[in-house]
Design a protein around this motif. Structure first.
Motif, mmCIF file in Angstrom:
data_model
loop_
_atom_site.group_PDB
_atom_site.id
_atom_site.type_symbol
_atom_site.label_atom_id
_atom_site.label_comp_id
_atom_site.label_asym_id
_atom_site.label_seq_id
_atom_site.Cartn_x
_atom_site.Cartn_y
_atom_site.Cartn_z
ATOM 1 N N LEU A 69 -3.315 80.402 25.982
ATOM 2 C CA LEU A 69 -4.027 79.572 24.616
ATOM 3 C C LEU A 69 -3.058 79.871 23.635
ATOM 4 O O LEU A 69 -2.685 78.995 22.639
ATOM 5 C CB LEU A 69 -5.321 79.803 24.449
ATOM 6 N N LEU A 70 -2.595 81.173 23.440
ATOM 7 C CA LEU A 70 -1.909 81.389 22.266
ATOM 8 C C LEU A 70 -0.590 80.724 22.418
ATOM 9 O O LEU A 70 0.092 80.360 21.457
ATOM 10 C CB LEU A 70 -1.603 83.043 21.959
ATOM 11 N N LYS A 71 0.034 80.889 23.724
ATOM 12 C CA LYS A 71 1.228 80.157 23.721
ATOM 13 C C LYS A 71 1.346 78.737 23.096
ATOM 14 O O LYS A 71 2.262 78.241 22.559
ATOM 15 C CB LYS A 71 1.794 80.277 25.258
ATOM 16 N N GLU A 72 0.139 78.115 23.540
ATOM 17 C CA GLU A 72 -0.045 76.676 23.101
ATOM 18 C C GLU A 72 -0.143 76.494 21.673
ATOM 19 O O GLU A 72 0.210 75.442 20.778
ATOM 20 C CB GLU A 72 -0.927 76.105 23.988
ATOM 21 N N THR A 73 -0.729 77.666 21.170
ATOM 22 C CA THR A 73 -1.244 77.295 19.834
ATOM 23 C C THR A 73 -0.355 77.911 18.735
ATOM 24 O O THR A 73 -0.210 77.279 17.547
ATOM 25 C CB THR A 73 -2.645 78.277 19.651
ATOM 26 N N LEU A 74 0.399 78.929 18.987
ATOM 27 C CA LEU A 74 1.429 79.342 18.146
ATOM 28 C C LEU A 74 2.282 78.172 17.671
ATOM 29 O O LEU A 74 2.576 78.098 16.139
ATOM 30 C CB LEU A 74 2.245 80.546 18.663
ATOM 31 N N PRO A 75 3.010 77.128 18.084
ATOM 32 C CA PRO A 75 3.773 76.115 17.860
ATOM 33 C C PRO A 75 3.022 75.145 16.822
ATOM 34 O O PRO A 75 3.619 74.825 15.838
ATOM 35 C CB PRO A 75 4.062 75.396 19.064
ATOM 36 N N LEU A 76 1.661 75.222 17.218
ATOM 37 C CA LEU A 76 0.920 74.117 16.189
ATOM 38 C C LEU A 76 0.795 74.680 14.999
ATOM 39 O O LEU A 76 0.771 73.914 13.953
ATOM 40 C CB LEU A 76 -0.513 73.922 16.796
ATOM 41 N N ILE A 77 0.449 75.913 14.862
ATOM 42 C CA ILE A 77 0.564 76.693 13.691
ATOM 43 C C ILE A 77 1.666 76.648 12.754
ATOM 44 O O ILE A 77 1.827 76.520 11.475
ATOM 45 C CB ILE A 77 0.037 78.468 13.906
ATOM 46 N N ILE A 78 2.742 76.821 13.620
ATOM 47 C CA ILE A 78 4.119 76.986 12.670
ATOM 48 C C ILE A 78 4.532 75.621 12.527
ATOM 49 O O ILE A 78 4.932 75.489 11.219
ATOM 50 C CB ILE A 78 5.157 77.591 13.831
ATOM 51 N N GLU A 79 4.003 74.615 12.974
ATOM 52 C CA GLU A 79 4.428 73.095 12.527
ATOM 53 C C GLU A 79 3.437 72.841 11.576
ATOM 54 O O GLU A 79 3.603 71.471 11.185
ATOM 55 C CB GLU A 79 4.372 72.467 13.773
ATOM 56 N N GLY A 80 2.552 73.542 11.211
ATOM 57 C CA GLY A 80 1.119 72.796 10.397
ATOM 58 C C GLY A 80 0.506 71.803 10.982
ATOM 59 O O GLY A 80 -0.125 71.093 10.266
ATOM 60 N N LYS A 81 0.053 71.864 12.430
ATOM 61 C CA LYS A 81 -0.468 70.911 13.354
ATOM 62 C C LYS A 81 -1.871 71.294 13.690
ATOM 63 O O LYS A 81 -2.844 70.528 14.373
ATOM 64 C CB LYS A 81 0.273 70.216 13.996
ATOM 65 N N ASN A 82 -2.150 72.636 13.432
ATOM 66 C CA ASN A 82 -3.260 73.116 14.017
ATOM 67 C C ASN A 82 -4.763 72.859 13.366
ATOM 68 O O ASN A 82 -4.564 72.369 12.072
ATOM 69 C CB ASN A 82 -3.233 74.589 14.116
ATOM 70 N N GLU A 83 -5.816 72.733 14.014
ATOM 71 C CA GLU A 83 -7.114 72.458 13.474
ATOM 72 C C GLU A 83 -7.653 73.779 12.647
ATOM 73 O O GLU A 83 -6.912 75.061 13.087
ATOM 74 C CB GLU A 83 -8.079 72.238 14.314
ATOM 75 N N ARG A 84 -8.618 73.739 12.009
ATOM 76 C CA ARG A 84 -8.996 74.899 11.118
ATOM 77 C C ARG A 84 -10.681 74.399 10.876
ATOM 78 O O ARG A 84 -10.883 73.938 10.246
ATOM 79 C CB ARG A 84 -8.527 75.049 9.692
ATOM 80 N N ILE A 85 -11.493 74.899 12.036
ATOM 81 C CA ILE A 85 -12.981 74.846 12.148
ATOM 82 C C ILE A 85 -13.620 75.863 11.612
ATOM 83 O O ILE A 85 -13.846 76.702 12.288
ATOM 84 C CB ILE A 85 -13.127 74.261 13.737
ATOM 85 N N PRO A 86 -14.533 75.716 10.529
ATOM 86 C CA PRO A 86 -15.369 76.763 10.177
ATOM 87 C C PRO A 86 -16.374 77.013 11.131
ATOM 88 O O PRO A 86 -16.736 76.233 11.930
ATOM 89 C CB PRO A 86 -16.118 76.314 8.621
#
Length: 313
Positions: free
Chosen positions: A176-193
């Motif tokens: 999951l981190l392998k998939e998620t890190l690129p999203l964070i770096i590219e500013g494409k990740n979700e941010r759910i409270p």
């Protein structure tokens, strides 16, 4: 190249560190707990993450307490793009949370907001949950309260215990981190409270939680034993001495015996009554001062005089 400071301590964290290294991120340092005495001989032993970091040739930082330490400033001075934690074992101070431009993220072994805290895998099994998972989240000053980035659920099977789920969730966390890190770096990740009304906690296991209460139902005792296997291990007492329980299952016996009484003795196991009129079958145990053994060996040896009606407390 994105620079990372990785923070983790137990075996759970090792595959996650290895993945970050294999994916080519610039790991500036690995932060882990200090070496601790292990075993009866109290041999000073490095945590698993330190051993892996040294194998990979990565610099290691081991603060006793991160807050207000020299090591804290050393980490901040490295100026990582992102800090990744996975079962590090300490809360990060605000000065560190605010430092990396991409933030500090945590790989947490539960489906937040359920089971915030240090023992989410143990507690999910003890509570009889049918599934758990991994949450990757932004870290906040409040324990495990940050915004959710990604989550992935997996089933808890009947034969699972805390040890098997640690291994499974470590792999889930790595992928999951392998998939998620690129999203964070590219500013494409979700941010759910997180929904604060659904928050539950899984605090570190206390000694009191390790003791079996035979007045509980058989299912509860079964979940308690597997939720505490292989560590810290559930225990009961027999004739004034502690006995650890390693492998049990729910029995078929229906009994009117007092909870904790032996109700059946077989060649390779014995059964103990529980509070709902059912029983627990004991297959592996560990008497005080002895090695883990099968119930068959126990019955041949120290337990050879075990009789129907004998009481476990």
């Amino acid at each position: 190249m994105t620079s990372v400071v990785f923070m983790g301590t137990p075996d759970f964290s090792v595959p996650i560190l290895r993945m970050i290294h294999e994916e080519g991120y610039d790991i500036l340092a690995v932060v882990t707990q200090p070496d601790r005495p292990v075993g009866r001989k109290r041999v000073l032993t490095p945590p698993p993450v330190k051993a892996e970091a040294l194998r990979l040739g990565l610099p290691v930082i081991q603060p006793e307490k991160l807050r207000n330490s020299e090591e804290l400033q050393e980490i901040i001075n490295l100026k990582p793009d992102i800090v990744v934690t996975a079962a590090f074992g300490q809360i990060l101070p605000k000065s560190l949370l605010d430092a990396p431009p991409l933030g500090c993220i945590n790989v947490h072994a539960s489906l937040l907001p359920k089971y915030r805290g240090g023992a989410p895998i143990h507690q999910a099994i003890i509570d009889g949950e049918e599934k758990t998972g991994v949450t990757i989240m932004y870290m906040a000053e409040k324990l495990d309260a940050g915004d959710i980035i990604t989550q992935r659920a997996i089933s808890i099977e009947e034969e699972d215990n805390t040890g098997t789920m640690f291994e499974k969730l470590s792999v889930v966390g790595r992928e999951l981190l392998k998939e998620t890190l690129p999203l964070i770096i590219e500013g494409k990740n979700e941010r759910i409270p997180q929904d604060e009304e659904k928050v539950t906690f899984a605090h570190n296991i206390s000694r009191e939680q390790e003791r079996v209460d035979w007045s509980n139902g058989a299912r509860n005792v079964f979940n308690q034993v597997r939720g505490l296997t292989p560590w810290p291990t559930a225990y009961t007492t027999f004739q004034g001495e502690n006995v650890k329980l390693w492998s049990v299952k729910e029995g078929d016996s229906v009994t009117t015996h007092t909870p904790g009484q032996v109700v059946k003795i077989e060649n390779d196991s014995f059964e103990v009554a529980t509070g709902d009129g059912k029983s627990i079958v004991i297959y592996e145990l560990q008497p005080a001062g002895k090695k883990r053994m099968t119930a068959q060996d126990y019955l041949r040896g120290t337990g050879s005089k075990l009789a129907i009606g004998d009481q476990f407390e």
